[in-house]
Design a protein around this motif. Structure first.
Motif, PDB file in Angstrom:
ATOM      1  N   MET A  72       0.832  -1.203   0.000  1.00  0.00           N
ATOM      2  CA  MET A  72       0.000   0.000   0.000  1.00  0.00           C
ATOM      3  C   MET A  72       0.867   1.254   0.000  1.00  0.00           C
ATOM      4  O   MET A  72       1.880   1.292   0.695  1.00  0.00           O
ATOM      5  N   ASN A  73       0.471   2.256  -0.792  1.00  0.00           N
ATOM      6  CA  ASN A  73       1.134   3.548  -0.719  1.00  0.00           C
ATOM      7  C   ASN A  73       0.804   4.232   0.600  1.00  0.00           C
ATOM      8  O   ASN A  73      -0.296   4.057   1.141  1.00  0.00           O
ATOM      9  N   LYS A  74       1.733   5.026   1.091  1.00  0.00           N
ATOM     10  CA  LYS A  74       1.524   5.705   2.371  1.00  0.00           C
ATOM     11  C   LYS A  74       1.117   7.155   2.122  1.00  0.00           C
ATOM     12  O   LYS A  74       1.861   7.904   1.498  1.00  0.00           O
ATOM     13  N   LEU A  75      -0.074   7.525   2.608  1.00  0.00           N
ATOM     14  CA  LEU A  75      -0.522   8.911   2.469  1.00  0.00           C
ATOM     15  C   LEU A  75       0.094   9.806   3.528  1.00  0.00           C
ATOM     16  O   LEU A  75       0.304  10.995   3.308  1.00  0.00           O
ATOM     17  N   LEU A  76       0.391   9.214   4.681  1.00  0.00           N
ATOM     18  CA  LEU A  76       0.928   9.995   5.795  1.00  0.00           C
ATOM     19  C   LEU A  76       1.976   9.161   6.526  1.00  0.00           C
ATOM     20  O   LEU A  76       1.762   7.990   6.808  1.00  0.00           O
ATOM     21  N   THR A  77       3.099   9.781   6.828  1.00  0.00           N
ATOM     22  CA  THR A  77       4.132   9.154   7.655  1.00  0.00           C
ATOM     23  C   THR A  77       4.547  10.139   8.738  1.00  0.00           C
ATOM     24  O   THR A  77       4.809  11.308   8.455  1.00  0.00           O
ATOM     25  N   ILE A  78       4.590   9.659   9.970  1.00  0.00           N
ATOM     26  CA  ILE A  78       4.982  10.481  11.123  1.00  0.00           C
ATOM     27  C   ILE A  78       6.216   9.873  11.765  1.00  0.00           C
ATOM     28  O   ILE A  78       6.288   8.657  11.948  1.00  0.00           O
ATOM     29  N   GLU A  79       7.167  10.719  12.108  1.00  0.00           N
ATOM     30  CA  GLU A  79       8.393  10.269  12.774  1.00  0.00           C
ATOM     31  C   GLU A  79       8.669  11.140  14.003  1.00  0.00           C
ATOM     32  O   GLU A  79       8.667  12.373  13.905  1.00  0.00           O
ATOM     33  N   ASN A  80       8.854  10.478  15.143  1.00  0.00           N
ATOM     34  CA  ASN A  80       9.325  11.136  16.378  1.00  0.00           C
ATOM     35  C   ASN A  80       8.515  12.395  16.720  1.00  0.00           C
ATOM     36  O   ASN A  80       9.076  13.475  16.935  1.00  0.00           O
ATOM     37  N   LEU A  81       7.206  12.226  16.783  1.00  0.00           N
ATOM     38  CA  LEU A  81       6.314  13.355  17.068  1.00  0.00           C
ATOM     39  C   LEU A  81       5.999  13.422  18.558  1.00  0.00           C
ATOM     40  O   LEU A  81       5.589  12.420  19.149  1.00  0.00           O
ATOM     41  N   SER A  82       6.191  14.577  19.165  1.00  0.00           N
ATOM     42  CA  SER A  82       5.865  14.714  20.592  1.00  0.00           C
ATOM     43  C   SER A  82       5.253  16.081  20.870  1.00  0.00           C
ATOM     44  O   SER A  82       5.551  17.062  20.187  1.00  0.00           O
ATOM     45  N   LYS A  83       4.389  16.102  21.885  1.00  0.00           N
ATOM     46  CA  LYS A  83       3.734  17.332  22.310  1.00  0.00           C
ATOM     47  C   LYS A  83       3.633  17.339  23.823  1.00  0.00           C
ATOM     48  O   LYS A  83       3.270  16.327  24.446  1.00  0.00           O
ATOM     49  N   THR A  84       3.942  18.475  24.423  1.00  0.00           N
ATOM     50  CA  THR A  84       3.908  18.626  25.878  1.00  0.00           C
ATOM     51  C   THR A  84       2.990  19.769  26.258  1.00  0.00           C
ATOM     52  O   THR A  84       3.007  20.834  25.630  1.00  0.00           O
ATOM     53  N   TYR A  85       2.166  19.535  27.272  1.00  0.00           N
ATOM     54  CA  TYR A  85       1.309  20.579  27.844  1.00  0.00           C
ATOM     55  C   TYR A  85       1.637  20.721  29.323  1.00  0.00           C
ATOM     56  O   TYR A  85       1.618  19.733  30.063  1.00  0.00           O
ATOM     57  N   ASN A  86       1.917  21.947  29.741  1.00  0.00           N
ATOM     58  CA  ASN A  86       2.175  22.220  31.164  1.00  0.00           C
ATOM     59  C   ASN A  86       3.199  21.256  31.765  1.00  0.00           C
ATOM     60  O   ASN A  86       3.024  20.739  32.880  1.00  0.00           O
ATOM     61  N   ASP A 145       6.788   7.441  18.025  1.00  0.00           N
ATOM     62  CA  ASP A 145       8.040   7.203  17.303  1.00  0.00           C
ATOM     63  C   ASP A 145       7.824   7.110  15.799  1.00  0.00           C
ATOM     64  O   ASP A 145       8.558   7.705  15.010  1.00  0.00           O
ATOM     65  N   HIS A 146       6.814   6.329  15.402  1.00  0.00           N
ATOM     66  CA  HIS A 146       6.578   6.132  13.968  1.00  0.00           C
ATOM     67  C   HIS A 146       5.114   5.748  13.750  1.00  0.00           C
ATOM     68  O   HIS A 146       4.546   4.958  14.502  1.00  0.00           O
ATOM     69  N   PHE A 147       4.518   6.305  12.686  1.00  0.00           N
ATOM     70  CA  PHE A 147       3.121   6.004  12.379  1.00  0.00           C
ATOM     71  C   PHE A 147       2.896   6.243  10.888  1.00  0.00           C
ATOM     72  O   PHE A 147       3.250   7.291  10.354  1.00  0.00           O
ATOM     73  N   ASP A 148       2.340   5.239  10.203  1.00  0.00           N
ATOM     74  CA  ASP A 148       2.016   5.339   8.778  1.00  0.00           C
ATOM     75  C   ASP A 148       0.518   5.171   8.573  1.00  0.00           C
ATOM     76  O   ASP A 148      -0.129   4.377   9.271  1.00  0.00           O
ATOM     77  N   LEU A 149      -0.016   5.887   7.580  1.00  0.00           N
ATOM     78  CA  LEU A 149      -1.382   5.656   7.135  1.00  0.00           C
ATOM     79  C   LEU A 149      -1.334   5.158   5.689  1.00  0.00           C
ATOM     80  O   LEU A 149      -1.013   5.927   4.779  1.00  0.00           O
ATOM     81  N   PRO A 150      -1.634   3.887   5.458  1.00  0.00           N
ATOM     82  CA  PRO A 150      -1.623   3.359   4.092  1.00  0.00           C
ATOM     83  C   PRO A 150      -2.856   3.812   3.316  1.00  0.00           C
ATOM     84  O   PRO A 150      -3.941   3.975   3.887  1.00  0.00           O
ATOM     85  N   ALA A 151      -2.705   3.990   2.010  1.00  0.00           N
ATOM     86  CA  ALA A 151      -3.822   4.397   1.166  1.00  0.00           C
ATOM     87  C   ALA A 151      -4.921   3.338   1.196  1.00  0.00           C
ATOM     88  O   ALA A 151      -4.658   2.145   1.104  1.00  0.00           O
ATOM     89  N   GLY A 152      -6.162   3.786   1.345  1.00  0.00           N
ATOM     90  CA  GLY A 152      -7.318   2.901   1.318  1.00  0.00           C
ATOM     91  C   GLY A 152      -7.639   2.219   2.630  1.00  0.00           C
ATOM     92  O   GLY A 152      -8.631   1.490   2.724  1.00  0.00           O
ATOM     93  N   ALA A 153      -6.834   2.441   3.656  1.00  0.00           N
ATOM     94  CA  ALA A 153      -7.076   1.810   4.965  1.00  0.00           C
ATOM     95  C   ALA A 153      -8.084   2.614   5.766  1.00  0.00           C
ATOM     96  O   ALA A 153      -8.203   3.834   5.614  1.00  0.00           O
TER      97      ALA A 153
END
Length: 303
Positions: free
Chosen positions: A1-15, A23-31
């Motif tokens: 499957m082609n990947k529409l979205l790939t995320i690497e090392n994403l972090s968010k902090t509040y207060n 660390d890693h997250f893919d969204l395959p096309a059509g999933a």
């Protein structure tokens, strides 16, 4: 499957508290990706980060083959549809007028307005003021605003909130149709895990901001084999015979936890001389039950 979205090392902090650390997250096309997790696990935060509604401290995203930056985020967002938390609309305007404004903002041909309204069952209410809509109709309008223009990626946060059973069924069919016929990729978050299980091809399970499972629903099921239910003429005696195996009595059934085929055959051979076996059935635990079980394994990954 082609990947529409790939995320690497994403972090968010509040207060001072890190609420998202992927660390890693893919969204395959059509999933159809079910994003699940307890309250506060980071589901909405992840969706907002993808849409650029919040700015993570670190992390890279590639969307539709382009690295996402503050400069191109709005342009890339025109290629996707989203419904986050609740629909945003002008309630003094009609449903048609709301979609017309959205088309102008996103550069979408207005010929797509009627098909979007028809897809969510609002074509007969198109020219009525949104303030007159019921809660379920407003939710349908929000979904119409997300799907207009046939985006290749849909990001939907609790899209069936406020829908009655008929509306829920309609939207389930719509999402499946979009994935199967339009190859639309859908990232959907919902607390109604029974609905997620009915449509999802993949699931991503968040726990305290971390992905503890990310993969196909089929593979997740393989990691959680079904239990075996046996009804006999004497369950107490049967339990004694199978004392060396993992079993328990539940109501009028003897339950074996996740036995292999070999263990099932062994149990049947052991029981046959002592009790009559009336019925043997496999029981799959619901996604909801497995979710509760797995999210109680704090800090552990499922692999």
């Amino acid at each position: 499957m082609n990947k529409l979205l790939t995320i690497e090392n994403l972090s968010k902090t509040y207060n001072g508290k890190k609420v998202l650390d992927v660390d890693h997250f893919d969204l395959p096309a059509g999933a159809i990706y079910g994003l699940i997790g307890p309250n506060g696990a980071g589901k909405s935060t992840l969706m907002k980060a993808i849409l650029g509604l919040i700015e993570p401290e670190v992390g890279d995203m590639v969307l539709f083959g382009e690295k996402v930056t503050p400069k191109n985020q709005k342009i890339l967002n025109r290629k996707l549809g989203a419904l986050i938390e609740r629909p945003a609309y002008y309630d003094h305007l009609t449903g048609h007028e709301n979609l017309s404004i959205l088309c102008t903002l996103k550069g979408i041909d207005k010929k797509h307005i009627l098909p979007a309204l028809e897809a969510v069952g609002l074509e007969t209410k198109a020219n009525e003021k949104v303030r007159t809509y019921s809660l379920g109709m407003k939710q349908r309008l929000g979904i119409a605003m997300a799907i207009i223009g046939e985006p290749k990626l849909l990001i939907l946060d609790e899209p069936i909130n406020g829908l009655d059973p008929v509306g829920t069924l309609d939207m389930r069919h719509l999402f499946l149709q979009l994935a199967e016929e339009k190859n639309t990729t859908i990232l959907i978050s919902s607390h109604i895990l029974d609905e997620v299980e009915k449509i999802a091809t993949h699931i991503a399970m968040l726990q305290q901001g971390h992905l503890v499972y990310d993969g196909t629903l089929e593979n997740y099921r393989r990691l959680h084999p079904p239990i075996l239910s046996i009804r006999t003429s004497d369950n107490e005696k049967a339990a004694e015979v199978l004392s060396s195996q993992r079993c328990r009595i539940r109501g009028d059934r003897l339950i074996l936890n996740h036995p292999s085929d070999r263990e099932v055959a062994k149990a049947v051979r052991a029981l046959s001389p002592h009790v009559d076996i009336y019925r043997i059935e496999e029981e799959r635990e619901s996604l909801e039950a497995l979710f509760i079980q797995d999210t109680q394994k704090e800090g552990r990954s499922i692999d």
